[in-house]
Structures are given as C-alpha cells and as structure tokens.
Design a protein around this motif. Structure first.
Motif, mmCIF file in Angstrom:
data_model
loop_
_atom_site.group_PDB
_atom_site.id
_atom_site.type_symbol
_atom_site.label_atom_id
_atom_site.label_comp_id
_atom_site.label_asym_id
_atom_site.label_seq_id
_atom_site.Cartn_x
_atom_site.Cartn_y
_atom_site.Cartn_z
ATOM 1 N N LEU A 109 0.745 -1.233 -0.095
ATOM 2 C CA LEU A 109 0.089 0.057 0.096
ATOM 3 C C LEU A 109 0.988 1.092 0.072
ATOM 4 O O LEU A 109 0.452 2.147 -0.498
ATOM 5 N N SER A 110 1.932 1.177 0.588
ATOM 6 C CA SER A 110 2.980 2.387 0.560
ATOM 7 C C SER A 110 3.441 2.572 -0.814
ATOM 8 O O SER A 110 3.467 3.752 -1.141
ATOM 9 N N GLY A 111 3.693 1.369 -1.572
ATOM 10 C CA GLY A 111 4.180 1.699 -2.856
ATOM 11 C C GLY A 111 3.079 2.349 -3.710
ATOM 12 O O GLY A 111 3.447 3.093 -4.717
ATOM 13 N N ILE A 112 1.898 1.944 -3.563
ATOM 14 C CA ILE A 112 0.677 2.557 -4.146
ATOM 15 C C ILE A 112 0.626 3.921 -3.664
ATOM 16 O O ILE A 112 0.110 5.024 -4.865
ATOM 17 N N TYR A 113 0.733 4.517 -2.732
ATOM 18 C CA TYR A 113 0.751 5.750 -2.390
ATOM 19 C C TYR A 113 1.706 6.427 -2.930
ATOM 20 O O TYR A 113 1.596 7.819 -3.230
ATOM 21 N N VAL A 114 3.045 6.108 -3.078
ATOM 22 C CA VAL A 114 4.005 6.599 -3.821
ATOM 23 C C VAL A 114 3.895 6.990 -5.321
ATOM 24 O O VAL A 114 3.999 7.849 -5.808
ATOM 25 N N MET A 115 3.255 5.993 -5.872
ATOM 26 C CA MET A 115 2.811 6.194 -7.045
ATOM 27 C C MET A 115 1.608 7.151 -7.417
ATOM 28 O O MET A 115 1.519 7.743 -8.322
ATOM 29 N N LEU A 116 0.738 7.347 -6.121
ATOM 30 C CA LEU A 116 -0.232 8.558 -6.182
ATOM 31 C C LEU A 116 0.397 9.592 -5.786
ATOM 32 O O LEU A 116 -0.159 10.788 -5.686
ATOM 33 N N GLN A 117 1.611 9.781 -5.574
ATOM 34 C CA GLN A 117 2.410 10.765 -5.593
ATOM 35 C C GLN A 117 2.099 11.630 -4.106
ATOM 36 O O GLN A 117 2.008 12.824 -3.814
ATOM 37 N N ALA A 118 1.773 10.911 -3.156
ATOM 38 C CA ALA A 118 1.311 11.020 -1.700
ATOM 39 C C ALA A 118 2.634 10.317 -0.930
ATOM 40 O O ALA A 118 2.444 9.426 -0.155
ATOM 41 N N GLN A 119 3.698 10.935 -1.128
ATOM 42 C CA GLN A 119 4.789 10.757 -0.183
ATOM 43 C C GLN A 119 4.698 10.566 1.252
ATOM 44 O O GLN A 119 5.104 9.681 1.793
ATOM 45 N N PHE A 120 3.989 11.627 1.772
ATOM 46 C CA PHE A 120 3.852 11.805 3.058
ATOM 47 C C PHE A 120 3.049 10.567 3.652
ATOM 48 O O PHE A 120 3.455 10.018 4.811
ATOM 49 N N ILE A 147 -6.777 17.912 -8.919
ATOM 50 C CA ILE A 147 -5.797 16.932 -8.703
ATOM 51 C C ILE A 147 -4.303 17.491 -8.698
ATOM 52 O O ILE A 147 -3.647 17.137 -7.611
ATOM 53 N N LYS A 148 -4.205 18.527 -9.281
ATOM 54 C CA LYS A 148 -2.805 19.370 -9.362
ATOM 55 C C LYS A 148 -2.531 19.780 -7.896
ATOM 56 O O LYS A 148 -1.581 20.014 -7.300
ATOM 57 N N LYS A 149 -3.615 20.443 -7.696
ATOM 58 C CA LYS A 149 -3.666 21.100 -6.108
ATOM 59 C C LYS A 149 -3.505 20.083 -4.996
ATOM 60 O O LYS A 149 -2.745 20.422 -4.134
ATOM 61 N N LYS A 183 2.599 17.070 -0.676
ATOM 62 C CA LYS A 183 4.186 16.668 -1.005
ATOM 63 C C LYS A 183 4.720 16.894 0.356
ATOM 64 O O LYS A 183 4.156 17.894 1.342
ATOM 65 N N ILE A 184 5.845 16.337 0.898
ATOM 66 C CA ILE A 184 6.580 16.303 2.248
ATOM 67 C C ILE A 184 7.122 17.738 2.281
ATOM 68 O O ILE A 184 6.846 18.387 3.462
ATOM 69 N N GLU A 185 7.504 18.527 1.430
ATOM 70 C CA GLU A 185 8.072 19.795 1.600
ATOM 71 C C GLU A 185 6.865 20.834 1.988
ATOM 72 O O GLU A 185 7.079 21.626 2.893
ATOM 73 N N ASN A 186 5.718 20.798 1.565
ATOM 74 C CA ASN A 186 4.756 21.457 1.698
ATOM 75 C C ASN A 186 4.298 21.251 3.288
ATOM 76 O O ASN A 186 3.951 22.068 3.982
ATOM 77 N N ILE A 187 4.194 19.799 3.674
ATOM 78 C CA ILE A 187 3.438 19.437 4.928
ATOM 79 C C ILE A 187 4.484 20.094 5.982
ATOM 80 O O ILE A 187 4.243 20.534 6.984
ATOM 81 N N GLY A 188 5.961 19.984 5.920
ATOM 82 C CA GLY A 188 6.948 20.326 6.654
ATOM 83 C C GLY A 188 6.975 21.578 6.749
ATOM 84 O O GLY A 188 7.064 22.317 7.878
ATOM 85 N N LEU A 189 6.677 22.460 5.643
ATOM 86 C CA LEU A 189 6.750 23.940 5.703
ATOM 87 C C LEU A 189 5.432 24.285 6.629
ATOM 88 O O LEU A 189 5.510 25.364 7.496
ATOM 89 N N LYS A 190 4.435 23.857 6.538
ATOM 90 C CA LYS A 190 3.000 23.983 7.499
ATOM 91 C C LYS A 190 3.300 23.682 8.700
ATOM 92 O O LYS A 190 3.122 24.590 9.807
ATOM 93 N N LEU A 191 4.087 22.648 8.940
ATOM 94 C CA LEU A 191 4.350 22.233 10.482
ATOM 95 C C LEU A 191 5.092 23.105 11.236
ATOM 96 O O LEU A 191 5.180 23.677 12.351
#
Length: 171
Positions: A42-53, A124-126, A132-140
């Motif tokens: 499932l983690s591999g499928i999430y990476v393919m969906l570009q949901a790295q976090f 979808i683009k939004k 992305k991990i960068e945006n989540i880290g920036l918010k955190l």
C-alpha cells in the motif's frame, strides 16, 4: 502498457495476495507478517499516487509501531487458547461468513458495475502539491509550530513517565 501501470499491477497483486494469505493463515504471527507486507505494498501505491507523506507514515506508523504492538499482544494473549471459540458458537461463524460474502459482492459491484468518474485536473494538481512532504513540513514548522512542539513535549513527558513507572527501585 506504461511502466506506471505495470508497477501498479505489481503492488496491487502483492497487496491482494498478502491480504488473502493474512486472513487464511492459522498462525497469528505469520498473519501479522503478511499484514506488514500488505502495508508495504500500500505504501508503494501511495508513492505512485504522489502522496509521499502518506506512504512514509504508512511504513513508520502502521508497519512499524502498530505491527510491533500487534505482535506483542499476540505473544501475550497466547491465541492457541482461543481455538475453541467458534466450536461453541456456530451461528457467529455463519454470520461472519455471510458478512464477508456480502462485502465481497459489494466490492465486485463497485469494481465492475459502478460508473467511472472524471476528476477535475485543477483539483488533482492542487492535491498533489498539498500532499508533498515539503509543503507539509513547511506548514508544520511555520503555522503549526506551537502545537507541533507541544505534542513533542507531551510525548517526551510520557516517555519519562513510563520509564519512571517501570523502574522498580529508586537509587
């Protein structure tokens, strides 16, 4: 077929086979190991969906922490004592099998007979950018720094408390 479709098929087959093997094994420890394999797929499928976090959280939280907890509980409960449970309650076994068959039929209906949907591309683009991990880290570390640090302090206090409570004598 594109490489992405082949990779999705690979992860999907691993997820389906490991979930089937998980529920059909008699040994609960082996079932827990197949569940870890399912979480990895499932983690591999999430990476393919570009949901790295979400993929990283899937591995760290579920395959790491939750499965360690499951294994400790399985070892503590000694499930070989529970084998007699369904022998006395055959109605519960029939109900569980009927419920499983009903859920399987719903899944088949959703896959083969449900209409396809066409998502909006801007949405979808939004969502890719937000996840992305960068945006989540920036918010955190900007907007949510105080709650983030408060939770870190709370977890540190809980760890120290658990160590103090587990120590038998004080020096």
């Amino acid at each position: 077929m594109t490489f992405e479709q082949v990779l999705f098929g690979f992860f999907a087959v691993i997820a389906v086979v490991s979930s089937i093997l998980m529920i059909t094994r008699k040994n609960p420890v082996i079932s827990a190991l197949f569940l870890i394999l399912n979480f990895g797929a499932l983690s591999g499928i999430y990476v393919m969906l570009q949901a790295q976090f979400i993929a990283v959280v899937q591995v760290i939280v579920y395959a790491g922490a939750i499965m360690v907890l499951f294994l400790f509980v399985i070892m503590l409960l000694r499930p070989e004592n529970e084998k007699e449970f369904f022998k006395e309650k055959t109605g519960l076994k029939v109900f569980a099998l009927a419920l499983g068959a009903f859920m399987f039929l719903q899944l088949v209906y959703a896959i083969f007979f449900a209409g396809s949907f066409s998502p909006q591309t801007d949405y979808i683009k939004k969502s890719y950018e937000i996840g992305k991990i960068e945006n989540i880290g920036l918010k955190l570390y900007t907007e949510y720094l105080l709650p983030f640090e408060s939770i870190a302090f709370l977890l540190l206090a809980a760890t120290i408390g658990a160590l103090v409570l587990s120590k038998k004598k004080f020096d």
